[in-house]
Design an enzyme around this catalytic site. Structure first.
Site, mmCIF file in Angstrom:
data_model
loop_
_atom_site.group_PDB
_atom_site.id
_atom_site.type_symbol
_atom_site.label_atom_id
_atom_site.label_comp_id
_atom_site.label_asym_id
_atom_site.label_seq_id
_atom_site.Cartn_x
_atom_site.Cartn_y
_atom_site.Cartn_z
ATOM 1 N N GLU A 259 1.715 28.963 31.724
ATOM 2 C CA GLU A 259 1.733 27.629 31.116
ATOM 3 C C GLU A 259 0.356 27.258 30.581
ATOM 4 O O GLU A 259 -0.304 26.360 31.093
ATOM 5 C CB GLU A 259 2.214 26.604 32.144
ATOM 6 C CG GLU A 259 1.548 26.822 33.474
ATOM 7 C CD GLU A 259 2.168 26.062 34.609
ATOM 8 O OE1 GLU A 259 3.393 25.938 34.631
ATOM 9 O OE2 GLU A 259 1.401 25.586 35.458
ATOM 10 N N GLY A 261 -2.487 25.658 28.220
ATOM 11 C CA GLY A 261 -2.706 24.515 27.342
ATOM 12 C C GLY A 261 -3.846 24.862 26.413
ATOM 13 O O GLY A 261 -3.669 25.186 25.236
ATOM 14 N N CYS A 328 -20.284 0.751 23.244
ATOM 15 C CA CYS A 328 -21.361 0.050 23.932
ATOM 16 C C CYS A 328 -21.513 0.522 25.366
ATOM 17 O O CYS A 328 -21.363 -0.243 26.331
ATOM 18 C CB CYS A 328 -21.162 -1.451 23.819
ATOM 19 S SG CYS A 328 -21.283 -1.933 22.087
HETATM 20 C C1 LIG Z 1 -3.045 21.315 32.894
HETATM 21 C C2 LIG Z 1 -2.181 22.327 33.422
HETATM 22 C C3 LIG Z 1 -2.077 23.573 32.804
HETATM 23 C C4 LIG Z 1 -2.878 23.955 31.593
HETATM 24 O O1 LIG Z 1 -4.196 24.260 31.881
HETATM 25 P P1 LIG Z 1 -5.155 24.844 30.742
HETATM 26 O O2 LIG Z 1 -6.461 25.037 31.391
HETATM 27 O O3 LIG Z 1 -5.200 23.846 29.639
HETATM 28 O O4 LIG Z 1 -4.549 26.096 30.266
HETATM 29 C C5 LIG Z 1 -1.193 24.473 33.341
HETATM 30 N N1 LIG Z 1 -0.467 24.184 34.433
HETATM 31 C C6 LIG Z 1 -0.539 22.998 35.052
HETATM 32 C C7 LIG Z 1 0.297 22.737 36.236
HETATM 33 C C8 LIG Z 1 -1.394 22.030 34.580
HETATM 34 O O5 LIG Z 1 -1.471 20.863 35.205
#
Ligand SMILES: *Cc1c(COP(=O)(O)O)cnc(C)c1O
Length: 408
Positions: A259, A261, A328
């Site tokens: 998963e 990101g 600010c």
């Molecule tokens: C935020 C998150 C990710 C993604 O992490 P990255 O460092 O952006 O790849 C994957 N799994 C879970 C459970 C997350 O909370």
């Protein structure tokens, strides 16, 4: 995409704007897929909290991605963007049983990381398959804000609590269909990741109805020249081998899930801001941009580094600048950066602005959140308009007071 393209988009917008390069997202997605190409059932679930614009979601869906979500609202956005619930996993932390139940109603896979919640949920819904998030207590690197696998982290069920977990599963009769870990945000060392994976395999042996193993994310991307980046290809080779061995031992082929990101969207993003002015003090030259931590908070929140370049004068003589915003409060994007000479009206670009940038933007100082543009097949498409004054008023109530001043 070329700097010239970024500059023309910036000029057209005339104000701070996020731009995302679809090609780069695709490149990263394919890279990950290729690295694990010999895994029969590979699931890449994009962690949408990094960048949640529905057109970005729709694009990732077209590439074959699933979604990793952390709130009921993210699940709903994913469904709205066209994902089917089977391709959405809900990996929350610290949410109520009610929120989990609401997500179950929508059909997404749930992932539980708290024994009390697990027991409560199992008693009420013994037939709903549940994935379990474990904490292997492995430090994957990075600072403590973004490493979530260590011993005092609030994430996951400690591997020292596995006996307790097994009792809950037995007593409730619930069905555990997946085991998950997410060791943190910066995997610098593949051996550390593989070590955590062994703990995941060991845990998995306790359950006989598994459908998938989820290895989370934390793949690191370079933020500047010379930065260490996770060697996905090497990880692919080594983890695939171990995964195949495990499946053989387990008796059938499971799906392997990730998963990511940051890995998918960080480098695809550019944040561009015009320069309002140059301010020289006795010790420093400030370049003041038409933005602040209302648009991009990572440098101030956890000291992250974003490369800054001058799009308008790329060949100019390099000088030292501190790039600051208009908020600010102290909002320094970068201290003592060597940047091609900056003049009022120039456009600066901040790199690696795809992940955790727009998604953390706010209205602080009553500023508008910026527009988002997707660069796809040589065309710039607006995927979110800049906010306007109406947006600032939205949901507020203006009360009318007739208070009399107290006489002295
Ligand atoms: C935020 C998150 C990710 C993604 O992490 P990255 O460092 O952006 O790849 C994957 N799994 C879970 C459970 C997350 O909370």
């Amino acid at each position: 995409m070329k700097k010239q393209d970024l500059l023309s988009i910036a000029k057209e917008q005339g104000t701070s704007v996020y731009v995302y390069d679809a090609e780069k997202i695709k490149y990263q997605y394919e890279r990950l897929r290729q690295a694990f190409s010999s895994v029969k059932k590979l699931k890449i679930n994009y962690a949408m909290k990094a960048l949640s614009n529905i057109s970005i979601l729709s694009y990732l869906k077209s590439l074959g991605s699933g979604l990793d979500t952390v709130s009921l609202q993210e699940v709903k956005l994913g469904l709205h963007a066209g994902f089917s619930p089977e391709n959405i996993i809900f990996t929350p932390n610290g949410v109520s049983v009610q929120e989990i139940e609401a997500v179950v109603k929508l059909g997404a896979q749930i992932n539980i990381d708290n024994l009390v919640i697990l027991e409560e949920f199992g008693n009420r819904h013994p037939n709903v398959p549940v994935c379990i998030r474990i904490n292997p207590h492995v430090m994957a690197g990075g600072n403590s804000n973004i490493s979530v696998g260590h011993i005092d982290s609030k994430f996951g069920i400690s591997i020292h609590q596995i006996p307790h977990l097994l009792r809950i599963v037995e007593n409730t009769g619930m069905n555990i269909n997946g085991i998950h870990m997410h060791t943190g945000s910066d995997i610098l060392d593949i051996e550390v990741f593989l070590h955590a994976s062994e703990i995941l395999f060991d845990t998995a042996k306790n359950f006989d109805q598994l459908e998938f193993l989820d290895f989370g994310s934390g793949f690191k991307v370079p933020y500047k020249v010379g930065d260490i980046e996770t060697d996905i290809e090497e990880l692919g080779e080594k983890l695939t081998k171990r995964f195949h061995e495990f499946c053989k031992e387990y008796g059938r082929d499971l799906a392997l899930a990730f998963e990511p990101g940051k890995f998918l969207v960080s480098e695809a993003g550019y944040f561009i801001a015009p320069v309002n002015g140059i301010k020289q003090t006795t010790s420093m030259v400030f370049a003041q941009v038409d933005s602040g931590f209302n648009h991009l908070i990572r440098p101030m929140l956890y000291g992250s580094y974003h490369e800054i370049e001058n799009l308008s004068n790329p060949e100019g003589k390099k000088r030292y600048y501190s790039v600051v915003g208009y908020i600010c409060e102290t909002d320094t994007f970068g201290n003592n950066r060597q940047i091609a000479e900056i003049n009022e009206g120039d456009f600066l670009v901040f790199r690696n602005a795809g992940a955790y940038c727009f998604s953390m933007a706010s209205n602080y100082n009553s500023r508008f959140r910026p527009a988002e543009i997707l660069w796809h097949q040589g065309k710039a498409q607006v995927i979110r308009n800049q906010e306007n004054f109406e947006d600032l008023l939205h949901n507020q109530t203006l009360l009318d007071f007739q208070e009399k001043a107290v006489e002295a």
